[in-house]
Design a protein around this motif. Structure first.
Motif, PDB file in Angstrom:
ATOM      1  N   VAL A  64      -1.677   1.084 -91.721  1.00 51.86           N
ATOM      2  CA  VAL A  64      -1.555   2.114 -92.752  1.00 51.86           C
ATOM      3  C   VAL A  64      -1.074   1.468 -94.044  1.00 51.86           C
ATOM      4  O   VAL A  64      -0.335   0.480 -94.027  1.00 51.86           O
ATOM      5  CB  VAL A  64      -0.584   3.254 -92.349  1.00 51.86           C
ATOM      6  CG1 VAL A  64      -1.111   4.031 -91.158  1.00 51.86           C
ATOM      7  CG2 VAL A  64       0.811   2.707 -92.049  1.00 51.86           C
ATOM      8  N   ALA A  65      -1.519   2.032 -95.161  1.00 47.12           N
ATOM      9  CA  ALA A  65      -1.093   1.548 -96.478  1.00 47.12           C
ATOM     10  C   ALA A  65      -1.148   2.713 -97.452  1.00 47.12           C
ATOM     11  O   ALA A  65      -1.992   3.605 -97.328  1.00 47.12           O
ATOM     12  CB  ALA A  65      -1.998   0.415 -96.959  1.00 47.12           C
ATOM     13  N   THR A  66      -0.244   2.721 -98.426  1.00 49.81           N
ATOM     14  CA  THR A  66      -0.218   3.778 -99.433  1.00 49.81           C
ATOM     15  C   THR A  66      -0.016   3.180-100.824  1.00 49.81           C
ATOM     16  O   THR A  66       0.503   2.076-100.968  1.00 49.81           O
ATOM     17  CB  THR A  66       0.918   4.789 -99.172  1.00 49.81           C
ATOM     18  OG1 THR A  66       2.181   4.107 -99.219  1.00 49.81           O
ATOM     19  CG2 THR A  66       0.763   5.467 -97.822  1.00 49.81           C
ATOM     20  N   SER A  67      -0.446   3.955-101.819  1.00 53.15           N
ATOM     21  CA  SER A  67      -0.216   3.598-103.214  1.00 53.15           C
ATOM     22  C   SER A  67      -0.114   4.887-104.004  1.00 53.15           C
ATOM     23  O   SER A  67      -1.128   5.453-104.432  1.00 53.15           O
ATOM     24  CB  SER A  67      -1.359   2.727-103.752  1.00 53.15           C
ATOM     25  OG  SER A  67      -1.146   2.416-105.118  1.00 53.15           O
ATOM     26  N   GLY A  68       1.117   5.388-104.136  1.00 41.79           N
ATOM     27  CA  GLY A  68       1.334   6.627-104.887  1.00 41.79           C
ATOM     28  C   GLY A  68       0.672   7.824-104.255  1.00 41.79           C
ATOM     29  O   GLY A  68       1.094   8.311-103.203  1.00 41.79           O
ATOM     30  N   THR A  69      -0.407   8.297-104.858  1.00 36.14           N
ATOM     31  CA  THR A  69      -1.086   9.506-104.392  1.00 36.14           C
ATOM     32  C   THR A  69      -2.237   9.224-103.434  1.00 36.14           C
ATOM     33  O   THR A  69      -3.018  10.121-103.126  1.00 36.14           O
ATOM     34  CB  THR A  69      -1.626  10.298-105.598  1.00 36.14           C
ATOM     35  OG1 THR A  69      -2.513   9.446-106.348  1.00 36.14           O
ATOM     36  CG2 THR A  69      -0.491  10.763-106.506  1.00 36.14           C
ATOM     37  N   ILE A  70      -2.358   7.985-102.979  1.00 32.18           N
ATOM     38  CA  ILE A  70      -3.454   7.607-102.081  1.00 32.18           C
ATOM     39  C   ILE A  70      -2.893   6.888-100.856  1.00 32.18           C
ATOM     40  O   ILE A  70      -1.924   6.143-100.953  1.00 32.18           O
ATOM     41  CB  ILE A  70      -4.461   6.676-102.794  1.00 32.18           C
ATOM     42  CG1 ILE A  70      -5.012   7.338-104.061  1.00 32.18           C
ATOM     43  CG2 ILE A  70      -5.618   6.322-101.864  1.00 32.18           C
ATOM     44  CD1 ILE A  70      -5.895   6.422-104.876  1.00 32.18           C
ATOM     45  N   GLY A  71      -3.524   7.113 -99.722  1.00 42.38           N
ATOM     46  CA  GLY A  71      -3.142   6.409 -98.501  1.00 42.38           C
ATOM     47  C   GLY A  71      -4.365   6.169 -97.637  1.00 42.38           C
ATOM     48  O   GLY A  71      -5.369   6.873 -97.757  1.00 42.38           O
ATOM     49  N   ALA A  72      -4.296   5.169 -96.771  1.00 41.12           N
ATOM     50  CA  ALA A  72      -5.413   4.868 -95.869  1.00 41.12           C
ATOM     51  C   ALA A  72      -4.877   4.435 -94.520  1.00 41.12           C
ATOM     52  O   ALA A  72      -3.806   3.831 -94.425  1.00 41.12           O
ATOM     53  CB  ALA A  72      -6.309   3.777 -96.454  1.00 41.12           C
ATOM     54  N   ALA A  73      -5.650   4.762 -93.488  1.00 42.54           N
ATOM     55  CA  ALA A  73      -5.328   4.350 -92.117  1.00 42.54           C
ATOM     56  C   ALA A  73      -6.583   3.762 -91.485  1.00 42.54           C
ATOM     57  O   ALA A  73      -7.689   4.254 -91.712  1.00 42.54           O
ATOM     58  CB  ALA A  73      -4.835   5.537 -91.301  1.00 42.54           C
ATOM     59  N   VAL A  74      -6.388   2.694 -90.704  1.00 45.47           N
ATOM     60  CA  VAL A  74      -7.491   1.992 -90.063  1.00 45.47           C
ATOM     61  C   VAL A  74      -7.089   1.652 -88.631  1.00 45.47           C
ATOM     62  O   VAL A  74      -5.924   1.333 -88.368  1.00 45.47           O
ATOM     63  CB  VAL A  74      -7.836   0.696 -90.837  1.00 45.47           C
ATOM     64  CG1 VAL A  74      -8.736  -0.215 -90.020  1.00 45.47           C
ATOM     65  CG2 VAL A  74      -8.482   1.014 -92.177  1.00 45.47           C
TER      66      VAL A  74
END
Length: 318
Positions: A64-74
């Motif tokens: 998982v990774a986030t940057s402010g108003t965005i996030g992603a999961a793989v």
């Protein structure tokens, strides 16, 4: 034939990650041409990957990774838990997660994205299969975003920062301060990891699954001798309970066991002086839904050693 030096073999091994003898053979087959040797190894790696592709890959890592108003999961799978501790594998999952964060690509689209090395995700994955020696697969990926607020991440059973067995993202739409949103998001993410909601709202639950639950509850009520009209009322009560227990906003908060998630979010917004909307979430659990092969380890060892295994009590000798 070109003179293949130890330095050339070492250089190719460092670039490719392949074994020493494979590198020496690749250089010999290509008359010492380094680029051609890399291509030769990749070709052989592809063949090796195809042989391994039939083996079940249900271990690995969720990133998982986030940057402010965005996030992603793989989720990237491997055959054994040992690979999850491999630096090469962890670096791959971490970089792919950040590519998903930047591009919003799903698993299939991610495979065509370029990595820092200049090669595609699919190509690096194939090479990893050859060098690590296990089947691996990029199973799923998802990005969340909000126009205002924050996407917060949480990893359960972390193997490294941002990598673990359960990865959660929580999207909060709000003008509230980041400290408030991060604190609330982390608590909600921990709840999601533990409570395993099936959907954000009751209306989003899978109707096919609801119908299966209805059929089971109906059969159970009739088997107990209830009249159909009374059984129908009890079944609908069971379905209403099922919806509340599996929709995130109506679940009881695991931190206190009595407050609905919707009320937790509403109170946080009231305390912050700005409404907070739980817009969406992602929960990836490693190997979820993959049917794992159950092997007989003793039999595998015996087969590998050439020692015949004694039949079990309930099995006739061959």
């Amino acid at each position: 034939m070109a003179d293949i030096t130890a330095a050339m073999v070492k250089d190719l091994r460092e670039k490719s990650g392949a074994g020493m003898m494979d590198c020496k053979k690749a250089l010999g087959e290509t008359s010492g041409d380094m680029d051609a040797a890399m291509d030769w190894l990749r070709t052989k790696g592809l063949a090796a990957a195809q042989k391994k592709s039939s083996r079940t890959a249900a271990e690995g890592l969720v990133g998982v990774a986030t940057s402010g108003t965005i996030g992603a999961a793989v989720e990237v799978n491997s055959e054994t838990d040992f690979v999850a501790k491999n630096d090469q594998f962890q670096s791959f999952v971490r970089e792919v997660t950040h590519i998903a964060l930047a591009t919003g690509a799903d698993a299939e689209a991610l495979k065509a994205q370029a990595m820092a090395s200049g090669t595609t995700v699919a190509e690096v994955l194939t090479n990893n299969i050859a060098t690590i020696g296990e089947n691996q697969s990029l199973r799923r990926a998802r990005q969340l975003s909000v126009s205002q607020g924050a996407v917060v991440s949480y990893v359960h059973n972390a193997a490294a920062p941002g990598l673990g067995k359960i990865g959660v993202l929580v999207a909060l739409e709000s003008a509230a301060g980041d400290e408030v949103l991060q604190g609330l998001g982390k608590q909600l993410a921990m709840h999601i990891a533990a409570a395993f909601p099936k959907a954000l709202n009751e209306a989003d639950l899978d109707e096919a699954e609801i119908e299966r639950e209805r059929a089971i509850a109906t059969e159970k009520a009739l088997a107990e001798g209830m009249k159909p009209e009374f059984a129908a009322k009890r079944v609908e009560g069971s379905i209403a309970k099922y919806r509340k227990e599996h929709a995130l906003v109506s679940q009881l908060f695991v931190m206190d066991g009595k407050t609905k998630i919707a009320d937790v979010v509403a109170k946080a917004g009231k305390d912050a002086g700005a409404p907070i909307v739980l817009a969406d979430y992602v929960r990836f659990q490693l190997g979820e839904g993959i049917e794992k092969e159950v092997g007989d380890f003793a039999a595998e060892v015996a087969a590998a050693s050439g020692v015949p295994q004694k039949p079990k009590d309930d099995q006739p000798a061959s």
